[in-house]
Each structure stands twice: as structure tokens, then as C-alpha cells.
Design an enzyme around this catalytic site. Structure first.
Site: not given
Ligand code: ADP
Length: 162
Positions: A17, A41, A90, A128
Site C-alpha cells: 500500500h 467484512k 498485483r 493484508s
């Protein structure tokens, strides 16, 4: 003055990040890190804690601010006079999801551009979730997250040493 919003969960904020953020500050006068309040979430860190941690990590960056938000990213952008949404890419696996979100955002607000920055090679497998998984089992995450995040992970998982 050009303003971009970098939205995400950041649960927690990783070097991946940070890399995207630092690169986006070269493109925009101001970047707002927008920390998402997730209705569905379950996050390890509450939104206030995530904002506090990221604010600390980014304290020496004058053209960056950190805020929480809920609702639509495009609405948040309009409230902050932002013309762009920053997202990191990514692997190919990010592509489908990001394509959906950016297409919807384009329909909702055609004047706001989504800017994708490719992850740097060394962070292309970092998420994460991976950082949390390693920290949970006592692994060393110092190459994955900033020191403040490492300390918070240690606290969260109740370990004195990772
Ligand atoms: P979200 O729940 O919105 O996907 P994340 O915190 O997982 O929030 O990610 C926020 C943004 O940062 C996303 O665009 C994601 O692709 C990007 N990102 C996450 N990890 C990396 C990384 N290692 N390298 C580059 N971009 C990343």
C-alpha cells in the site's frame, strides 16, 4: 490542484500500500487515503484504529491525509473535489474485480478516472491477509509492513515477539 483518493480496507496497511501511495503522490498534488468502513467484512482492526495507524505511518508526508468513509467512493471523491481514484494491481487475479468496480464507478461518475498502478515486483504477492496470516503464527512480518503496523499486529495476536 489535483486531488486523488486512494480507497481500501488497509486491514492492515502494508508496504505494498505504501509503495502505491508514494508513487501516486508524484502524480497528484494531494492524495487522500480513504479507509473503508466495511458493513459486511470483519476486519482485524476497527476503522478508527486503521485511520490512527495509517496517520502515524504517513505522518511525515505533507501532501497526504487519511480519513474514514462509508458509502460510494465516487461520492466521497466529489465531496473532496477529487478527480481520480487510485488502485493497485498485483497479479492477474486482481484484474476481474478491479475491472468490475472501475466500470461501475465510470457509469456512476464518468468525470472521475480510476488510475491503476502496477505493484512493484517485490510486493506483487503481498496482501493484508498474508501479513495477518504470518503474524498470527508468530512469523516475522518486518519486511511486509511498517514497524507501527508490526507492533499493532503483535498486540492484536497477543504476542510479545513475532
Ligand atoms: P480492498 O478491500 O478495497 O481491496 P485493500 O486494502 O485490500 O482494499 O487494497 C487497497 C488497494 O491497494 C487495492 O487497489 C489493492 O489492489 C491495492 N494493493 C493491496 N496490496 C497491494 C500490493 N502489495 N501492491 C500493490 N497494490 C496493492
Amino acid at each position: 490542484m489535483t486531488i486523488a483518493v486512494y480507497p481500501g480496507s488497509f486491514d492492515p496497511f502494508t508496504f505494498g500500500h505504501l509503495d502505491i501511495l508514494e508513487r501516486s503522490t508524484k502524480l497528484f498534488d494531494q492524495v487522500i487515503v480513504a479507509v473503508l468502513v466495511h458493513p459486511t467484512k470483519t476486519c482485524l482492526f476497527g476503522v478508527d484504529k486503521r485511520v490512527e495507524i495509517i496517520t502515524d505511518v504517513l505522518r511525515n508526508k505533507p501532501n497526504v491525509s487519511v480519513e474514514n468513509f462509508n458509502g460510494l467512493v465516487v461520492d466521497f471523491c466529489k465531496q473532496r473535489n477529487s478527480c481520480a481514484i487510485i488502485r493497485g494491481l498485483r497479479a492477474v487475479s486482481d484484474y476481474d474485480y478491479e475491472l468490475q468496480i472501475s466500470s461501475i464507478n465510470k457509469q456512476l461518475s464518468p468525470e472521475i478516472e480510476t488510475i491503476f498502478l502496477m505493484s512493484s515486483m517485490q510486493y506483487s504477492f503481498l496482501s493484508s491477509s498474508i501479513a495477518k496470516e504470518i503474524a498470527k503464527y508468530g512469523g516475522d512480518v518486518s519486511a511486509l509492513v511498517p514497524p507501527r503496523v508490526e507492533a499493532e499486529l503483535r498486540k492484536a495476536y497477543g504476542k510479545r515477539e513475532l
